[in-house]
Design an enzyme around this catalytic site. Structure first.
Site, PDB file in Angstrom:
ATOM      1  N   VAL A   1       0.771  -1.166  -0.161  1.00  0.00           N
ATOM      2  CA  VAL A   1      -0.046  -0.085  -0.108  1.00  0.00           C
ATOM      3  C   VAL A   1       0.877   1.307  -0.046  1.00  0.00           C
ATOM      4  O   VAL A   1       1.835   1.289   0.670  1.00  0.00           O
ATOM      5  CB  VAL A   1      -0.965   0.110   1.399  1.00  0.00           C
ATOM      6  N   CYS A   2       0.496   2.174  -0.605  1.00  0.00           N
ATOM      7  CA  CYS A   2       1.260   3.552  -0.657  1.00  0.00           C
ATOM      8  C   CYS A   2       2.891   3.291  -1.283  1.00  0.00           C
ATOM      9  O   CYS A   2       3.164   2.551  -2.156  1.00  0.00           O
ATOM     10  CB  CYS A   2       0.970   4.362   0.635  1.00  0.00           C
ATOM     11  N   ALA A   3       3.740   3.835  -0.453  1.00  0.00           N
ATOM     12  CA  ALA A   3       4.974   3.955  -0.935  1.00  0.00           C
ATOM     13  C   ALA A   3       5.633   2.642  -0.400  1.00  0.00           C
ATOM     14  O   ALA A   3       6.820   2.130  -0.705  1.00  0.00           O
ATOM     15  CB  ALA A   3       5.890   5.042  -0.283  1.00  0.00           C
TER      16      ALA A   3
END
Length: 240
Positions: free
Chosen positions: A103-105
């Site tokens: 998720v995300c970075a």
């Protein structure tokens, strides 16, 4: 039907954005026959990027073979990508997991461990372009599924991502039931996204994030150099 539990591992680290992983945890922990392991080097409180303390449940050394390996992001991702012990673990855990997810970075962490080379992946919009530095294919989407790699966009995309993973693991009926149980019915108070935001607002956010993004890019470039070095070493050993 097998009684073997579904083993899910979520990496914790200092400076992480806790919602990246606690939102998926809320879904994963409710899956039938699932065991969720919250992973870090030691069993000690981990402080998120905004000061929330969370507790791992399993050390990296004690982590079982995983069906799902999940990594979130946050500013702490920069230091993590220079931590050889953790990145070696990411490569091992992701290399054997049935599903390799982020998720995300967190997708930058997976890519920095060599797990997204040639795969399409999502990331937070501020850092999505850095995936290309690490051999991944950036995609502007809330959730991206590319073979056994599943990635979510920034922060709140972790819930969309989690229901997608739930469907892969336990079927759509289970995922639908959990979505209903958790009353996932997003109705944001403001109709604003990166796609329709005023350019001056985007510029303001980018300017405020610039120091962190510069550090993140340097970490991505260092990871890319290490991956090239490893590839070169392997090639040299295979050369007769």
């Amino acid at each position: 039907m097998t009684d073997k539990p579904i083993e899910i591992g979520i990496l914790f680290f200092p400076g992480m954005t806790q919602l990246d992983v606690t939102a998926p945890f809320e879904v994963f922990a409710r899956l039938p026959n699932a065991r969720v392991h919250l992973l870090w080097k030691r069993i000690e409180p981990i402080v998120s990027d905004v000061g929330l303390s969370v507790m791992p449940t399993c050390t990296l050394d004690d982590c079982p073979e995983l069906d799902v390996f999940c990594v979130g992001g946050g500013p702490g991702q920069v230091a993590l990508m220079d931590d050889g012990e953790v990145m070696d673990f990411v490569a091992r855990a992701g290399g054997s997991a049935r599903y390799v997810t982020s998720v995300c970075a967190g997708s930058l962490i997976l890519a920095g461990a060599g797990l997204l080379n040639g795969y399409r992946a999502a990331c937070h919009w501020l850092s999505r372009d850095q995936l290309a530095v690490l051999g991944a294919i950036p995609e502007d989407a809330r959730v991206v599924v590319d073979r056994n790699r599943i990635s979510g966009g920034g922060v709140t995309a972790g819930l969309d991502f989690a229901f997608q993973v739930a469907a892969e693991l336990s079927g759509e009926d289970v995922a639908r039931r959990l979505q209903l149980l958790l009353e996932y019915d997003p109705q944001p108070p403001f109709p604003i996204t990166v796609r329709n935001a005023p350019p001056e607002l985007i510029a303001t956010i980018r300017k405020a994030a610039a120091p962190m993004l510069d550090e993140r890019l340097r970490a991505s470039e260092r990871s890319a150099a290490r991956l090239r070095g490893k590839a070169g070493d392997i090639g040299a050993r295979l050369t007769p």
